[in-house]
Design an enzyme around this catalytic site. Structure first.
Site, short mmCIF file in Angstrom:
data_model
loop_
_atom_site.label_atom_id
_atom_site.label_comp_id
_atom_site.label_asym_id
_atom_site.label_seq_id
_atom_site.Cartn_x
_atom_site.Cartn_y
_atom_site.Cartn_z
N HIS A 24 0.84 -1.19 0.00
CA HIS A 24 0.00 0.00 0.00
C HIS A 24 0.87 1.24 0.00
O HIS A 24 2.04 1.20 0.38
CB HIS A 24 -0.93 0.03 1.21
CG HIS A 24 -0.21 0.00 2.53
ND1 HIS A 24 0.27 -1.16 3.10
CD2 HIS A 24 0.14 0.99 3.39
CE1 HIS A 24 0.85 -0.89 4.25
NE2 HIS A 24 0.80 0.41 4.45
N CYS A 26 1.74 3.72 11.95
CA CYS A 26 2.71 3.29 10.95
C CYS A 26 2.96 4.45 9.99
O CYS A 26 2.20 5.43 10.00
CB CYS A 26 2.24 2.05 10.20
SG CYS A 26 0.84 2.34 9.09
#
Length: 673
Positions: free
Chosen positions: A65, A186
């Site tokens: 991603h 993250c």
């Protein structure tokens, strides 16, 4: 979620053998659906995200991603692989692969839905239904949430913190559960953040532990209720970016790990938190107030983090905020020199003497805008070092100290010291107990006022002049570098840039070079050129090695080698990390040797660079550009030759002579020995 995935974005028979090929196959579906505008540009962004941290998860899941300017609308593509694709998970290849694409400015609603999917991936019944599906339309509907997975009616698709269990009323004998508050985050903030949150929450339910999670992701930042934090027995941080507003968690046992640990081993983290609480370990950040501005020890917070690790974190915080100013200002100044020559620095102010049709006026404009951006370098560096240490209350004294560093000619070193002083002073003030009525004004008035006065006194009266003298000596040394001294410095910088490829030593060398751009001299510009040249060598060398000796590399490495051409040319040293991780004893010494050669040659040739980044795309703005490219080519060839030699020796030693022919045949189809 209807606009995020359709049947056309589902491939139930994904044939790709490598993660790069899988990403390309799914990305091509996004292009066909007019969700991605530039296939190669988007894949480069996906590869850059993979270089930061593998996206494979235990349980056969891969979630490549990224955010990308080449994505026109938030999009999700799903592929199911019968053979499995290696995304770096500890338990083996992934058969369920989700390619998540978010625009650079994706809105919160879409990111909330994507984060909801990340949570559902932690549900084994949901993943089982994905593995059993036979119709792309039905699978797309299942992913959209229109068809619940068998025997499940999960609705937790929003990334809000889990609600705490009811608190027993006074006098009740119900046993109070062990309570943990957690923070997950993250770099991209789309997938791992919410998967870690779901994993910790589920493990807590299984263990009879009340786990309440704050997700600091792209879909929003919903702070935990202070009362929930106050009742907690321990804290877990599963994060790959700095935890925001750390002071709220002060005075409690802390487990501080990366986000993937929160996904893959939540039960271990909960058990560790319990052990620390039972032993009475207090390792979280100290309490400094009850508001979001209440600062804290800005280190990792982990009891295992040594001072050196925390110091590097503080310094890198300041450098990371300073780099955009350096990039914008440096490129504008370099462009002004390309248009108007070096004498453009003496041009009059464009506010009074700008002529639309004259190129010199435009050159002067770019030069003066770039110079204005450079004027912020030291204050921003100091301010955000302090911010990394003690949060927002330290910004003002940090910026003030940085401005004073410029006033007393202490330069980049003065900014470093001012930032550390400001952070330390604020942390000291935060440890002073204050009455509850004063806590509201502490972070916005009292702390900035007192800390600014203290830092100003120290910078003007105590340390400013000695640092200015040291800065002057360093500048004179750099300007006086010639012959063997310059070459030796180039060798050292090249070795540092290539040793850990984006790690601490690499960042120290890069920060040293970027700091010199705050007050550019001929010596500091040579250092910047040597650092960037050496940093380009590792990925370029691995790309060349996988091209000229394919049989020495696995099929996955050859795929990574193609991407490494672009990453190396763009000065993204991390593009060589997959090769170094797979074979560190051969790859790392080889690229270090190549980086040392390039750094030495760049210094010997007298190459200069005003831009802090850009790779080959800023070559026209480099002093001695042809010699600069020669230095990069020489180092790349040296590193490539050593990698091929060392890998060839290993291969020859590992294969009996009678099997050489069979091995050669195997190597042609991507087998490894």
């Amino acid at each position: 979620m209807s606009e995020l995935i359709t049947a056309d974005l589902v491939d139930l028979d994904l044939s790709a053998a490598t993660k790069d090929a899988a990403a390309r196959s799914l990305a091509e579906r996004m292009v066909a659906a007019h969700r991605v505008t530039d296939l190669d540009g988007f894949l480069a962004d996906v590869a850059a995200r993979e270089a930061q941290m593998p996206t494979g998860l235990d349980g056969g899941i891969g979630i490549p991603h990224c955010r990308s300017e080449h994505v026109s609308a938030p999009t999700l593509a799903f592929g199911r692989s019968a053979r499995g694709v290696d995304f770096g998970a500890a338990d083996g290849p992934a058969d369920l692969i989700f390619l998540i694409a978010a625009p650079a400015g994706a809105d919160d609603d879409h990111l909330t839905i994507l984060s909801g999917l990340a949570r559902r991936l932690m549900d084994p019944e949901f993943t089982a239904a994905l593995r059993a599906g036979t119709d792309p339309g039905a699978v797309a509907a299942l992913i959209r949430g229109e068809e619940p997975a068998p025997e499940t009616a999960r609705t937790d698709t929003a990334p809000e913190p889990e609600a705490a269990a009811p608190i027993p009323a006074a006098g009740e004998t119900t046993e109070t559960p062990f309570r943990i508050v957690a923070v997950t985050s993250c770099p991209t903030g789309i997938a791992h953040t919410y998967m870690a949150a779901e994993s910790l929450t589920a493990a807590g339910r299984a263990e009879g532990v009340e786990v309440t999670v704050e997700t600091q992701g792209s879909a929003g930042f919903s702070k935990l209720d202070p009362a929930v934090i106050a009742r907690a027995d321990a804290v877990i941080w599963a994060h790959d970016v700095e935890v925001r507003e750390k002071g709220r968690f002060g005075g409690k046992p802390l487990v501080d790990v990366g986000v993937k640990a929160g996904i893959n081993r939540p039960a271990e983290l909960i058990a560790e938190a319990r052990r620390k609480a039972e032993r009475g370990e207090i390792s979280a950040a100290p309490q400094g107030g009850d508001g979001p501005e209440a600062g804290a020890d800005g280190g990792s917070g982990a009891d295992s983090a040594h001072f050196g690790v925390r110091l590097r974190t503080y310094l890198m915080s300041g450098v990371s905020y300073m780099v955009p100013f350096v990039a914008a200002g440096g490129l504008l100044i370099a462009l002004s020199f390309a248009i108007g020559g070096y004498e453009i620095v003496d041009a009059k102010s464009v506010a009074d003497h700008f002529v639309w049709g004259q190129m010199d006026s435009w050159a002067a404009l770019f030069n003066q805008i770039g110079s204005a951006a450079f004027g912020f370098l030291v204050p921003v560096l100091a301010g955000y070092i302090a911010y990394g240490m003690a949060d927002r209350p330290a910004l003002v004294p940090g910026f003030v100290g940085g401005a004073i560093a410029l006033t007393v000619d202490a330069g980049f070193l003065g900014g470093l010291v001012a930032g550390l002083l400001a952070g330390a002073v604020v942390m000291a003030i935060q440890r002073v107990p204050v009455h509850a009525t004063l806590r509201g004004i502490m972070p916005v008035l009292v702390i900035p006022l007192i800390a600014s006065a203290v830092v100003g006194f120290l910078m003007f009266i105590v340390v400013g002049k000695p640092i200015a003298a040291l800065q002057s000596a360093l500048t004179d040394w750099l300007n006086g570098l010639s012959g063997s001294n310059a070459v030796i410095l180039g060798v050292v910088l090249g070795l540092m840039m290539c040793f850990d490829m984006g790690g601490p030593l690499n960042k120290v060398a890069y920060a040293f070079a970027v700091g010199g751009l705050a007050d550019p001299t001929d010596g500091s510009l040579k250092v910047m050129a040597a650092v960037m040249a050496a940093g380009m060598v590792p990925p370029l060398a691995m790309a060349l090695a996988t091209t000229v000796r394919k049989k020495l590399f696995t099929r996955t490495e050859r795929e990574n080698g193609r991407a490494a051409w672009v990453l190396g040319a763009s000065f993204i040293t991390e593009g060589a990390i997959p090769f170094a991780a797979a074979d560190p004893l051969r790859v790392i010494p080889s690229v270090m040797a190549g980086g040392a050669v390039t750094g030495a040659l760049s210094m010997a040739f007298g190459c200069t660079l005003r831009a802090p980044h850009g790779g080959i795309f800023v070559v026209p703005l480099i002093g001695e550009p042809f010699l600069y490219l020669l230095a990069i080519a020489a180092g790349t060839l040296v590193a490539t030759a050593l990698v091929v030699l060392l890998k060839g020796v290993r291969r020859t030693a590992a294969v009996p002579a009678g099997e050489a022919e069979a091995v050669a045949a195997d190597s042609r189809v991507g087998a490894t020995v």
